[in-house]
Design a protein around this motif. Structure first.
Motif, short mmCIF file in Angstrom:
data_model
loop_
_atom_site.label_atom_id
_atom_site.label_comp_id
_atom_site.label_asym_id
_atom_site.label_seq_id
_atom_site.Cartn_x
_atom_site.Cartn_y
_atom_site.Cartn_z
N LEU A 8 -4.24 13.17 3.43
CA LEU A 8 -4.10 13.14 4.88
C LEU A 8 -5.38 12.58 5.49
O LEU A 8 -6.44 13.19 5.38
CB LEU A 8 -3.82 14.54 5.43
N PHE A 9 -5.28 11.40 6.09
CA PHE A 9 -6.41 10.77 6.76
C PHE A 9 -6.00 10.45 8.19
O PHE A 9 -5.19 9.55 8.44
CB PHE A 9 -6.83 9.49 6.02
N LYS A 10 -6.55 11.19 9.14
CA LYS A 10 -6.11 11.10 10.53
C LYS A 10 -6.71 9.90 11.27
O LYS A 10 -6.09 9.38 12.20
CB LYS A 10 -6.47 12.39 11.26
N GLU A 11 -7.91 9.49 10.87
CA GLU A 11 -8.56 8.37 11.56
C GLU A 11 -8.16 7.04 10.93
O GLU A 11 -8.03 6.93 9.71
CB GLU A 11 -10.08 8.54 11.49
N GLU A 12 -7.99 6.02 11.75
CA GLU A 12 -7.56 4.72 11.27
C GLU A 12 -8.53 4.14 10.25
O GLU A 12 -8.12 3.60 9.21
CB GLU A 12 -7.39 3.75 12.45
N THR A 13 -9.82 4.25 10.52
CA THR A 13 -10.82 3.73 9.58
C THR A 13 -10.73 4.44 8.24
O THR A 13 -10.81 3.81 7.18
CB THR A 13 -12.24 3.88 10.16
N ASP A 14 -10.56 5.76 8.28
CA ASP A 14 -10.44 6.53 7.04
C ASP A 14 -9.21 6.09 6.26
O ASP A 14 -9.24 6.03 5.02
CB ASP A 14 -10.35 8.03 7.35
N ARG A 15 -8.11 5.82 6.97
CA ARG A 15 -6.88 5.40 6.29
C ARG A 15 -7.08 4.07 5.57
O ARG A 15 -6.58 3.87 4.47
CB ARG A 15 -5.73 5.31 7.29
N ALA A 66 -9.26 4.71 2.52
CA ALA A 66 -8.51 5.49 1.53
C ALA A 66 -7.49 4.63 0.80
O ALA A 66 -7.34 4.74 -0.43
CB ALA A 66 -7.81 6.66 2.22
N LYS A 67 -6.81 3.77 1.54
CA LYS A 67 -5.81 2.92 0.91
C LYS A 67 -6.45 1.99 -0.11
O LYS A 67 -5.94 1.80 -1.22
CB LYS A 67 -5.08 2.11 1.98
N VAL A 68 -7.59 1.41 0.25
CA VAL A 68 -8.30 0.52 -0.69
C VAL A 68 -8.76 1.29 -1.92
O VAL A 68 -8.59 0.85 -3.05
CB VAL A 68 -9.50 -0.15 0.02
N PHE A 69 -9.33 2.46 -1.69
CA PHE A 69 -9.86 3.26 -2.79
C PHE A 69 -8.75 3.73 -3.73
O PHE A 69 -8.85 3.60 -4.95
CB PHE A 69 -10.62 4.47 -2.23
N LEU A 70 -7.68 4.28 -3.16
CA LEU A 70 -6.60 4.82 -3.99
C LEU A 70 -5.83 3.71 -4.71
O LEU A 70 -5.35 3.91 -5.82
CB LEU A 70 -5.65 5.66 -3.13
N GLN A 71 -5.73 2.56 -4.09
CA GLN A 71 -5.06 1.43 -4.74
C GLN A 71 -5.83 1.01 -5.99
O GLN A 71 -5.25 0.47 -6.94
CB GLN A 71 -4.94 0.26 -3.77
N GLU A 72 -7.13 1.27 -6.00
CA GLU A 72 -7.95 0.93 -7.16
C GLU A 72 -7.49 1.68 -8.41
O GLU A 72 -7.61 1.17 -9.53
CB GLU A 72 -9.42 1.23 -6.89
N GLU A 102 1.88 8.21 9.61
CA GLU A 102 1.06 7.12 9.11
C GLU A 102 -0.20 7.65 8.44
O GLU A 102 -0.85 6.95 7.67
CB GLU A 102 0.68 6.18 10.26
N SER A 103 -0.55 8.89 8.72
CA SER A 103 -1.76 9.49 8.14
C SER A 103 -1.55 9.97 6.71
O SER A 103 -2.52 10.31 6.03
CB SER A 103 -2.22 10.68 9.01
N GLN A 104 -0.29 10.03 6.27
CA GLN A 104 0.04 10.64 4.98
C GLN A 104 0.16 9.58 3.88
O GLN A 104 0.73 8.50 4.08
CB GLN A 104 1.35 11.40 5.08
N GLY A 105 -0.38 9.91 2.73
CA GLY A 105 -0.24 9.07 1.55
C GLY A 105 -0.05 9.92 0.32
O GLY A 105 -0.27 11.14 0.35
N TYR A 106 0.36 9.30 -0.79
CA TYR A 106 0.61 10.03 -2.02
C TYR A 106 0.11 9.19 -3.19
O TYR A 106 0.36 7.98 -3.26
CB TYR A 106 2.10 10.31 -2.23
N ILE A 107 -0.58 9.84 -4.12
CA ILE A 107 -0.98 9.17 -5.34
C ILE A 107 -0.43 9.97 -6.52
O ILE A 107 -0.62 11.19 -6.59
CB ILE A 107 -2.50 8.96 -5.44
N THR A 108 0.29 9.28 -7.40
CA THR A 108 1.01 9.92 -8.50
C THR A 108 0.42 9.50 -9.83
O THR A 108 0.22 8.32 -10.09
CB THR A 108 2.50 9.51 -8.45
N PHE A 109 0.15 10.49 -10.67
CA PHE A 109 -0.29 10.25 -12.04
C PHE A 109 0.79 10.74 -12.99
O PHE A 109 1.24 11.87 -12.86
CB PHE A 109 -1.59 11.01 -12.34
#
Length: 232
Positions: free
Chosen positions: A172-179, A182-188, A225-232
Motif C-alpha cells: 500500500l503506497f498512498k503517495e503518487e511518488t511512492d507508487r 515501488a512499481k519500479v522496485f517491485l518489477q525488478e 490505485e494505491s494497492q499492489g501485489y507481489i507473488t512468489f
C-alpha cells in the motif's frame, strides 16, 4: 544499499551487555520499536536486577498463534517462556545468574524472536506441501490460505498446493511518488528472475491493483490505485 538484518540489533546488543558476567546487573526499562509495527519491552523485575523480561506485541499475533506460532516458540524458547506481561502478547524471562553454557547462542536466538514467530505459517505451508507432493490422491480442497494482517492495509497470504507454496505480499503506497518508485522496485523482482541463469529461483509476479487469482475470493480487499501485489 541497505540490508536489513533478520534479528533485532538493539535487543542483541543490549543482551550482550546484560549477559556479560563482568557487568554488574542493574535496572533496565526499554521500549523498542521494530519494523512492521512490532513493539518490545525489555525490563528487569522490580527489585530483582538479575531477572530480565522481554515482551513482544504485534497486531497479527492472534493470526500467528492460529497458524502454530506457539509451537515454534516453545521449540525455540521452552525454558524461558512465562505468562505474557500485561499489554503484550508473549514474554520471555531470563535469570542472568543462570543463562546456560552458550550465552552467545541464546542472545542470537532471542534477537530472532519476531522472525521465529513469523516462521510458523511458512513452516506449516512447506510441511503441508511436502506431504501433498507425495500423495497421488491429493485433494485441492485441503489447500490452506493463511493470512497475516501484519501492517495497516497490508497483508501476507501464504498457500500450500501440491507442487508449490505461494506467498503473496500486498503493498500500500498512498503517495503518487511512492507508487512510482515501488512499481519500479517491485518489477525488478520479476525482471531479475527472467534474466537470471538460476532457473530454480521462484517465479515472481507483480500486479497493480488487481489481486492475484489465489486471493480474489478474500473479502475486504482494497480496490485502489494505491494497492499492489507481489507473488512468489
Amino acid at each position: 544499499m541497505i540490508l536489513l538484518d533478520y534479528h533485532n540489533r538493539i535487543i542483541e546488543d543490549t543482551l550482550k551487555a546484560r549477559f556479560n558476567p563482568e557487568n554488574k546487573p542493574k535496572p533496565v526499562d526499554m521500549n523498542i520499536v521494530d519494523f512492521d509495527g512490532v513493539s518490545y519491552h525489555l525490563s528487569t523485575l522490580e527489585g530483582q536486577d538479575t531477572q530480565l523480561l522481554l515482551s513482544i506485541r504485534w497486531k497479527c499475533w492472534p493470526e500467528l498463534v492460529q497458524y502454530g506460532a506457539l509451537d515454534v516458540l516453545k521449540r525455540e524458547y521452552n525454558n524461558w517462556i512465562v505468562t505474557p506481561e500485561y499489554g503484550f502478547d508473549f514474554s520471555l524471562q531470563f535469570d542472568l545468574e543462570n543463562i546456560g553454557a552458550d550465552p552467545e547462542e541464546l542472545i542470537r536466538k532471542v534477537s530472532l524472536l519476531k522472525r521465529n514467530a513469523m516462521a510458523a505459517p511458512f513452516e506449516r505451508a512447506f510441511d503441508s506441501q511436502s506431504l501433498a507432493e507425495k500423495d497421488d490422491t491429493w485433494d485441492p480442497s485441503t489447500s490452506e490460505l493463511m493470512t497475516l494482517h501484519y501492517r495497516d492495509g497490508e497483508a501476507i497470504y501464504i498457500q500450500n498446493q501440491q507442487d508449490r507454496v505461494t506467498v503473496i505480499f500486498s503493498t500500500l503506497f498512498k503517495e503518487e511518488t511512492d507508487r512510482i518508485f515501488a512499481k519500479v522496485f517491485l518489477q525488478e523482482f520479476v525482471d531479475a528472475r527472467k534474466e537470471s541463469q538460476l532457473q530454480h529461483a521462484p517465479q515472481v509476479i507483480y500486479s497493480h491493483r488487481e489481486p492475484p487469482l489465489e486471493i480474489r475470493s478474500v473479502p475486504g480487499l482494497l480496490d485502489s490505485e494505491s494497492q499492489g501485489y507481489i507473488t512468489f
